[in-house]
Write an enzyme that holds these catalytic residues in place. Structure first.
Site, PDB file in Angstrom:
ATOM      1  N   ARG A 158       0.801  -1.224   0.000  1.00  0.00           N
ATOM      2  CA  ARG A 158       0.000   0.000   0.000  1.00  0.00           C
ATOM      3  C   ARG A 158       0.836   1.277   0.000  1.00  0.00           C
ATOM      4  O   ARG A 158       0.450   2.295   0.579  1.00  0.00           O
ATOM      5  CB  ARG A 158      -0.984   0.035   1.176  1.00  0.00           C
ATOM      6  CG  ARG A 158      -1.989  -1.097   1.177  1.00  0.00           C
ATOM      7  CD  ARG A 158      -2.911  -1.068  -0.057  1.00  0.00           C
ATOM      8  NE  ARG A 158      -3.804  -2.221  -0.042  1.00  0.00           N
ATOM      9  CZ  ARG A 158      -3.524  -3.396  -0.608  1.00  0.00           C
ATOM     10  NH1 ARG A 158      -2.380  -3.562  -1.253  1.00  0.00           N
ATOM     11  NH2 ARG A 158      -4.373  -4.387  -0.566  1.00  0.00           N
ATOM     12  N   SER A 235     -11.095   0.646   2.779  1.00  0.00           N
ATOM     13  CA  SER A 235     -10.467   0.149   4.004  1.00  0.00           C
ATOM     14  C   SER A 235      -9.733   1.294   4.692  1.00  0.00           C
ATOM     15  O   SER A 235      -8.813   1.880   4.116  1.00  0.00           O
ATOM     16  CB  SER A 235      -9.483  -0.972   3.681  1.00  0.00           C
ATOM     17  OG  SER A 235     -10.162  -2.077   3.117  1.00  0.00           O
ATOM     18  N   GLU A 340      -4.993   3.946   6.073  1.00  0.00           N
ATOM     19  CA  GLU A 340      -4.649   3.748   4.670  1.00  0.00           C
ATOM     20  C   GLU A 340      -4.862   5.009   3.840  1.00  0.00           C
ATOM     21  O   GLU A 340      -4.029   5.334   2.999  1.00  0.00           O
ATOM     22  CB  GLU A 340      -5.457   2.588   4.087  1.00  0.00           C
ATOM     23  CG  GLU A 340      -5.109   2.285   2.640  1.00  0.00           C
ATOM     24  CD  GLU A 340      -5.660   0.958   2.168  1.00  0.00           C
ATOM     25  OE1 GLU A 340      -5.960   0.851   0.974  1.00  0.00           O
ATOM     26  OE2 GLU A 340      -5.780   0.030   2.986  1.00  0.00           O
TER      27      GLU A 340
END
Length: 348
Positions: A158, A235, A340
């Site tokens: 990520r 998320s 995130e």
């Protein structure tokens, strides 16, 4: 390029539907307009694609927001060059229709193509790093446009070297896709079960896309204006990676809380072992639908990793809930969850 607007409310441009005003707001529909807008913006610049991975503070952004609205792609065999502002899922749908494989497991993800390498977007066992070959970027420090190969982007879970900086402005992205009409090998167990195949098998790209979309809809991860469970940034927390040396202590702490006979989902990862953030959140006592301040925000009723705006929330409300979840998981298990999405003019 649209004329510069002032005091545009950024909540109108994010999937969370949160965020205060921008001092200046401009829409760039061509690469030339994008470069002009970025060069004119000064030091306070925020690039906006689909607004799906942003949490913007209630005070907004005291600078220039440039909405990247370039569109389109060129196909040359399995090599595809895509404009940064192109809607991601529209692109994926077109590739599937053309019988090109490689991005089908990333179906249903909101946002723009140019944002995908920044975050190394991934889902259902696939990541952008698997198919990206290069990006064309504008370097604000040198004023040059240059091509960066995948090996220069520092891809990890990520993240990439492009994350957290506006120095490298993505103009377009090049992907290498397969031309045989089949998906990448199905690596994710949940997807394999949905498809009725063994992990590692390949299926027609359209079949893979259909299954991924069904799974995402069941988790509130496909945008639907009528469904507040989809008013989110996807998320909210990344799956934590625990260093190998610390894992026994963490697992022992989890066992003390949930029982020694409970299997803890964990996966190999660079730098240690990846744990499931959603699993930890639920075992820390936060159920689906868990409300935040005044019920204006809540964990999604479909997926505990999504923090959602129930229709009248503020960013401050969302951050209160995010801190409650983060601190609750840490207090019970000693594991620190990290956000995130990018946090703009706000923090945890």
């Amino acid at each position: 390029m649209t004329p510069v607007e002032t005091r545009t409310v950024l909540a109108e441009h994010t999937t969370l539907r949160l965020g205060g005003p921008a001092r200046a707001f401009v829409v760039a529909e061509s690469t030339e307009d994008l470069l002009s807008a970025v060069r004119a913006a000064g030091d306070r610049l925020l690039l906006l694609g689909g607004g799906s991975n942003l949490v913007i503070g209630d005070a907004g952004f005291d600078g220039t927001v440039v909405k990247v609205a370039t569109r389109g792609w060129r196909i040359d065999g399995g090599s595809v060059v895509v404009a940064a502002g192109q809607n991601w899922d529209e692109f994926v749908a077109a590739m599937v229709e053309a019988g090109l494989g490689g991005v089908e497991c990333l179906s249903g993800i909101p946002g723009s193509v140019g944002a995908t390498p920044i975050q190394n977007v991934g889902a259902y066992g696939c990541e952008i790093a698997d198919v990206l070959t290069s990006v064309e970027c504008y370097d604000r420090r040198t004023g040059e446009v240059r091509t960066m190969g995948a090996d220069e982007l520092g891809f990890a879970y990520r993240t990439s070297v492009l994350k957290g900086t506006d120095a490298g402005i993505v103009l377009n992205v090049r992907f290498a896709l397969s031309t045989d009409g089949l998906s990448v090998p199905v690596r994710y167990a949940e997807l394999a079960r949905a498809l009725g195949v063994e992990q590692g098998e390949r299926v027609p790209v359209a079949k893979a896309r259909e299954a991924v979309l069904a799974l995402r809809r069941g988790k509130g991860m496909v945008l639907d204006p009528a469904d507040h469970d989809t008013w989110s940034a996807g998320s909210f927390f990344t799956n934590p990676i625990v260093p190998e040396a610390e894992l026994p202590e963490v697992l022992a702490r989890i066992a003390d809380v949930v029982g020694e006979d409970v299997a803890v989902p964990r996966y190999p990862a660079d730098g240690g072992v990846k744990l499931s953030a959603a699993w930890l959140i639920e075992r820390a006592g936060f159920a689906k639908g868990h409300p935040g301040p005044g019920g204006r925000v809540a964990l999604s009723g479909k997926h505990t990793l999504a923090l959602t705006n129930r229709g009248s929330a503020s960013t401050a409300d969302l951050l209160v809930l995010a801190r409650e979840v983060r601190d609750g998981v840490h207090a019970r298990f000693g594991v620190r969850l990290r956000p995130e999405p990018l946090l703009i003019n706000c923090s945890l």
